[in-house]
Design a protein around this motif. Sequence first.
Motif, PDB file in Angstrom:
ATOM      1  N   SER A  48     -57.019  57.960  58.510  1.00 43.55           N
ATOM      2  CA  SER A  48     -57.743  58.654  57.193  1.00 43.55           C
ATOM      3  C   SER A  48     -56.802  59.114  56.351  1.00 43.55           C
ATOM      4  O   SER A  48     -57.261  59.701  55.369  1.00 43.55           O
ATOM      5  CB  SER A  48     -59.011  59.370  57.758  1.00 43.55           C
ATOM      6  N   THR A 121     -63.988  62.971  51.122  1.00 44.48           N
ATOM      7  CA  THR A 121     -64.485  61.737  51.077  1.00 44.48           C
ATOM      8  C   THR A 121     -63.563  60.773  51.779  1.00 44.48           C
ATOM      9  O   THR A 121     -62.519  61.030  52.126  1.00 44.48           O
ATOM     10  CB  THR A 121     -64.621  61.287  49.611  1.00 44.48           C
ATOM     11  N   GLU A 122     -64.172  59.609  52.182  1.00 42.27           N
ATOM     12  CA  GLU A 122     -63.400  58.699  52.915  1.00 42.27           C
ATOM     13  C   GLU A 122     -63.571  57.107  52.330  1.00 42.27           C
ATOM     14  O   GLU A 122     -64.883  56.933  52.167  1.00 42.27           O
ATOM     15  CB  GLU A 122     -63.513  58.895  54.257  1.00 42.27           C
ATOM     16  N   GLY A 123     -62.725  56.421  52.239  1.00 46.82           N
ATOM     17  CA  GLY A 123     -63.063  55.038  51.846  1.00 46.82           C
ATOM     18  C   GLY A 123     -61.831  54.428  51.430  1.00 46.82           C
ATOM     19  O   GLY A 123     -60.698  55.056  51.212  1.00 46.82           O
ATOM     20  N   ASP A 126     -63.283  50.693  46.032  1.00 46.43           N
ATOM     21  CA  ASP A 126     -64.513  51.102  45.334  1.00 46.43           C
ATOM     22  C   ASP A 126     -65.594  51.724  46.437  1.00 46.43           C
ATOM     23  O   ASP A 126     -66.578  52.481  45.840  1.00 46.43           O
ATOM     24  CB  ASP A 126     -65.466  50.004  44.539  1.00 46.43           C
ATOM     25  N   TYR A 127     -65.290  51.658  47.729  1.00 44.68           N
ATOM     26  CA  TYR A 127     -66.438  52.074  48.642  1.00 44.68           C
ATOM     27  C   TYR A 127     -65.646  53.508  49.152  1.00 44.68           C
ATOM     28  O   TYR A 127     -64.697  53.530  49.365  1.00 44.68           O
ATOM     29  CB  TYR A 127     -66.360  51.111  49.921  1.00 44.68           C
ATOM     30  N   MET A 128     -66.606  54.374  48.543  1.00 43.29           N
ATOM     31  CA  MET A 128     -66.260  55.729  49.256  1.00 43.29           C
ATOM     32  C   MET A 128     -67.618  56.411  49.701  1.00 43.29           C
ATOM     33  O   MET A 128     -68.754  56.361  49.375  1.00 43.29           O
ATOM     34  CB  MET A 128     -65.782  56.601  48.082  1.00 43.29           C
ATOM     35  N   LYS A 129     -67.374  57.207  50.850  1.00 42.14           N
ATOM     36  CA  LYS A 129     -68.403  58.042  51.251  1.00 42.14           C
ATOM     37  C   LYS A 129     -68.126  59.664  51.636  1.00 42.14           C
ATOM     38  O   LYS A 129     -66.844  59.739  51.977  1.00 42.14           O
ATOM     39  CB  LYS A 129     -68.763  57.409  52.800  1.00 42.14           C
ATOM     40  N   TYR A 130     -69.046  60.334  51.649  1.00 40.09           N
ATOM     41  CA  TYR A 130     -68.710  61.629  52.005  1.00 40.09           C
ATOM     42  C   TYR A 130     -68.803  61.781  53.523  1.00 40.09           C
ATOM     43  O   TYR A 130     -69.553  61.266  54.278  1.00 40.09           O
ATOM     44  CB  TYR A 130     -70.060  62.678  51.293  1.00 40.09           C
ATOM     45  N   ILE A 131     -67.875  62.800  53.921  1.00 40.94           N
ATOM     46  CA  ILE A 131     -67.917  63.101  55.503  1.00 40.94           C
ATOM     47  C   ILE A 131     -67.494  64.335  55.768  1.00 40.94           C
ATOM     48  O   ILE A 131     -67.219  65.085  54.627  1.00 40.94           O
ATOM     49  CB  ILE A 131     -66.580  62.234  55.731  1.00 40.94           C
TER      50      ILE A 131
END
Length: 352
Positions: A48, A121-123, A126-131
Amino acid sequence: EKNRSIRLRSNFRLAYDIWKGLNFSTSLSADYAINRRNTFTPSYLNSSGYSNSTGEQGINLMVLNENLLTYKQTFNEDHNVNCVAGFSYQYDQTDYNMGYAQNSPSDKIYYAPASLPALGTEGYGDYMKYIAFKHYQSDMQEKVLISYFARLEYNYQRKYLLSASFRRDGSSTFGKNNKWGTFPSVAAGWAFSEESFVKDNLGWLSYGKFRASWGRSGMDFDNCYLALGTMEVGQPTEGNSTLTPDYDQGLWNEDLSWEETDQYDFGLDLDFFNYRLGVVVDYYYRYTDKLLGRVSLPGLGTVSGYYQQWRNRAAVSNEGLELLIKYEIFRKQDLYWKLSVNGARNWNRVEK
């Protein structure tokens, strides 16, 4: 990675001689252990790209109180009696805490200050998500064991030996219908070499003894709450945490009880030629019943929702024959040479 452990053990005992041969004692002991573990993984070793600092702490506490009434006496120089009766209380507690944090501003900062960010954020692309950069979990389990017990030992001229004991144990880990278990035992021995007809006719036999015993013992479970049923954290709903039954193995069982073991022992001790040659033969048979295991339920979840339940469901047996032969090759005042050979044959079976 750093691991640190601290363990403190203490014991306090008071005893009082009520009258000749009769003694009362009470003791209080404690065992307290702390284990700490800290690890740090730098950012370039994580896929990551964030560093990770983890801290764990486990605390184990055991407190034991024992109260004993002991009577020991010899009558007419031939009858020897030793009696013990008592009560004990044991408390065990396990405490666990773990937390980690990610994204330290420097790989030289190995711990997690309070000012580190909580979210990130992680990804890829164009795909990102909150962690969550920070995580914490904790657990505490406790159980209590209460025991009443008594033991009687008797021997006559140290030739005929008899021992009997009785225990009554109650554990908080079991279902309300079976919290208590009863565990008796009895043992006998005959030192036949002390008989006059052996001493007068078998001068080459230095010592001979037959032994036989039977006893029942019990074991409770490491998991403190199986009998009560277990829950688990479910999927969040509208941002709120949920608690659901553990449908895989969490169905309660008010009949959950002790794992019990019955053991039979028979032995023969022989010494020849002024204790130069010795032979020990032992046979044992052990049957362990009510072993803890999971049972699949009818319908596999379609009837009650539960798939499995913990029950006392299995039994195993262990049987063995053991032989020991020892010989003193030569014996001098300041030098001796002893040789011993032993062998065993054991059978282990799943009975049910």
